[in-house]
Design a protein around this motif. Structure first.
Motif, PDB file in Angstrom:
ATOM      1  N   GLY A  15       0.926  -1.320  -0.100  1.00 55.77           N
ATOM      2  CA  GLY A  15       0.044   0.101   0.061  1.00 55.77           C
ATOM      3  C   GLY A  15       0.913   1.368  -0.142  1.00 55.77           C
ATOM      4  O   GLY A  15       2.090   1.255  -0.184  1.00 55.77           O
ATOM      5  N   THR A  16       0.229   2.341   0.224  1.00 57.32           N
ATOM      6  CA  THR A  16       0.712   3.661  -0.011  1.00 57.32           C
ATOM      7  C   THR A  16       0.208   4.661   0.973  1.00 57.32           C
ATOM      8  O   THR A  16      -0.948   4.792   1.323  1.00 57.32           O
ATOM      9  CB  THR A  16       0.646   4.313  -1.440  1.00 57.32           C
ATOM     10  N   THR A  17       0.999   5.680   1.719  1.00 57.40           N
ATOM     11  CA  THR A  17       0.545   6.351   2.704  1.00 57.40           C
ATOM     12  C   THR A  17       0.944   8.038   2.223  1.00 57.40           C
ATOM     13  O   THR A  17       2.255   7.970   1.850  1.00 57.40           O
ATOM     14  CB  THR A  17       1.117   6.096   4.072  1.00 57.40           C
ATOM     15  N   VAL A  18       0.034   8.771   2.048  1.00 58.33           N
ATOM     16  CA  VAL A  18       0.529  10.251   2.004  1.00 58.33           C
ATOM     17  C   VAL A  18       0.280  10.908   3.113  1.00 58.33           C
ATOM     18  O   VAL A  18      -0.784  10.947   3.686  1.00 58.33           O
ATOM     19  CB  VAL A  18      -0.470  10.858   0.643  1.00 58.33           C
ATOM     20  N   THR A  19       1.296  11.817   3.596  1.00 62.22           N
ATOM     21  CA  THR A  19       1.388  12.449   4.731  1.00 62.22           C
ATOM     22  C   THR A  19       1.679  13.725   4.633  1.00 62.22           C
ATOM     23  O   THR A  19       2.421  14.334   4.206  1.00 62.22           O
ATOM     24  CB  THR A  19       2.280  11.631   5.919  1.00 62.22           C
ATOM     25  N   CYS A  20       0.680  14.576   5.199  1.00 59.78           N
ATOM     26  CA  CYS A  20       0.809  16.208   4.975  1.00 59.78           C
ATOM     27  C   CYS A  20       0.963  16.593   6.764  1.00 59.78           C
ATOM     28  O   CYS A  20       0.284  16.263   7.498  1.00 59.78           O
ATOM     29  CB  CYS A  20      -0.378  16.667   4.470  1.00 59.78           C
ATOM     30  N   ARG A  21       1.981  17.259   6.888  1.00 55.79           N
ATOM     31  CA  ARG A  21       2.356  17.732   8.178  1.00 55.79           C
ATOM     32  C   ARG A  21       2.462  19.054   8.577  1.00 55.79           C
ATOM     33  O   ARG A  21       3.253  19.785   7.749  1.00 55.79           O
ATOM     34  CB  ARG A  21       3.788  17.047   8.776  1.00 55.79           C
ATOM     35  N   LEU A  22       1.419  19.718   9.343  1.00 58.96           N
ATOM     36  CA  LEU A  22       1.555  21.035   9.290  1.00 58.96           C
ATOM     37  C   LEU A  22       1.929  21.689  10.763  1.00 58.96           C
ATOM     38  O   LEU A  22       1.221  21.305  12.058  1.00 58.96           O
ATOM     39  CB  LEU A  22       0.055  21.722   9.191  1.00 58.96           C
ATOM     40  N   PRO A  23       2.830  22.512  10.915  1.00 57.04           N
ATOM     41  CA  PRO A  23       3.436  22.606  12.236  1.00 57.04           C
ATOM     42  C   PRO A  23       2.223  23.848  12.897  1.00 57.04           C
ATOM     43  O   PRO A  23       1.901  24.780  12.179  1.00 57.04           O
ATOM     44  CB  PRO A  23       4.751  23.637  12.036  1.00 57.04           C
TER      45      PRO A  23
END
Length: 346
Positions: free
Chosen positions: A334-342
């Motif tokens: 599978g695949t995981t797309v991660t967006c991280r916002l401080p």
């Protein structure tokens, strides 16, 4: 031909060298980017006018100072880490940093590399700070223009096409009643059902193009409804976990995050080949993280081109919010797309 005396030749070379240095100094001082040099001991030996203008202090105040004496601690640490990478690789290294300036905190592309003398020995390091404020502003404008255009298209779809399809469906129903006696009613009924379905699909399309009244307060409910429609169309299971952080109150943030999730889900449905998509929202250690995972076939990120997967658009949106985007995938897993916002940056 009369040869010049040795002393005159040396004198001429020295004068030529001084002239070249003077011209080079003029060019460096005229450069819009902030530039500086430090010797092998880490002490600043040259700083151009742009650096002085950027930080709002005289150029002479940089001389004989270290990075820790020029920049705030968190910026100095990042610069020293960048320089360590440059020394280790032998190549210039770059990263984006938000640096306090005379005009307030601004985004810069910071590049550092190794300086070598004529023999190839390390003589020091150079630093370049390129102001990205205008570039970031243009990027925001491009995204805002695209959003306005999508809202316009959505309005046209809703006001014109949806209304027209609804009218065709209504007329078809009336025709169905008139044709019941001669056995042609089924055809009219089929036309009515088809146009009704098209109207629903068009309305959903308009809804997804321009999410109305989307905010942090209704984000989860909005996302659940949208994800349910999307996954039903692709015959996928979908799970939504987590809550929206109270710290993020700007509607634009919710819209950008929603668009990132939309694109990641579209990629999962189109390329993943899995049966389930999970969206997770987490707040941890001063950061808000959104991940979209699927149980599909996965891929090798380094070996597979991602230009056609909307990665650039997702990266732009994450960058506009001061965040980062990462893709993790393993063939068969599978695949995981991660967006991280401080959270502290907003």
């Amino acid at each position: 031909m009369i040869a010049a005396a040795p002393s005159e030749t040396k004198k001429g070379r020295r004068e030529t060298h001084r002239d070249r240095l003077a011209m080079l100094s003029t060019v460096i001082n005229a450069d819009a980017d902030a530039l500086y040099l430090r010797d092998a001991d880490g002490v600043c030996t040259m700083a151009n006018a742009s650096l002085a203008s950027t930080l709002g202090v005289p150029s002479q105040s940089f001389l004989e100072r270290s990075v820790a004496q020029i920049f705030p601690p968190e910026i100095a640490d990042a610069i020293l880490e960048l320089e360590a990478l440059a020394f280790a690789s032998g190549e210039p290294q770059s990263c984006e940093l938000a640096i306090p300036t005379a005009q307030g905190k601004r985004p810069f592309l910071v590049t550092h590399g190794v300086c070598r003398d004529a023999s190839g020995a390390v003589a020091g390091v150079f630093g370049r700070l390129r102001d990205l404020s205008d570039q970031k502003r243009l990027e925001r404008e491009v995204v805002e223009i695209a959003e306005r255009e999508m809202r316009r298209i959505a309005a046209d779809l809703h006001d014109d096409l949806c209304q027209g399809l609804a009218a065709v469906s209504l007329i078809s129903k009336l025709l169905e009643k008139k044709l019941e006696d001669d056995g042609s009613a089924k055809i009219a009924g089929h036309i009515a059902d088809l146009t009704k379905n098209l109207a629903v699909s068009t309305r959903n399309l308009a809804h997804n193009l321009a999410p109305t009244h989307l905010s942090g307060e209704n984000f989860i409910d909005y996302l659940r409804a949208s994800a349910a429609e999307f996954c039903a169309a692709f015959r996928l299971k979908c799970g939504i976990e987590g809550v929206w952080p109270a710290q993020l109150t700007e509607p634009a943030v919710a819209l950008h995050v929603y668009r990132i999730i939309q694109e990641a889900m579209h990629n999962a449905a189109k390329h993943g080949g899995g049966t389930c998509i999970t969206v997770r929202l987490r707040t941890f250690e001063g950061a808000f993280t959104v991940s979209v995972s699927d149980n599909g076939q996965g891929f090798t990120p380094d070996a597979c081109g991602t230009e056609g997967m909307g990665l650039n658009t997702m990266n732009y949106r994450a960058g506009l919010l001061g965040g980062t985007l990462a893709i993790e995938s393993v063939p068969g897993c599978g695949t995981t797309v991660t967006c991280r916002l401080p959270l502290g940056a907003r």
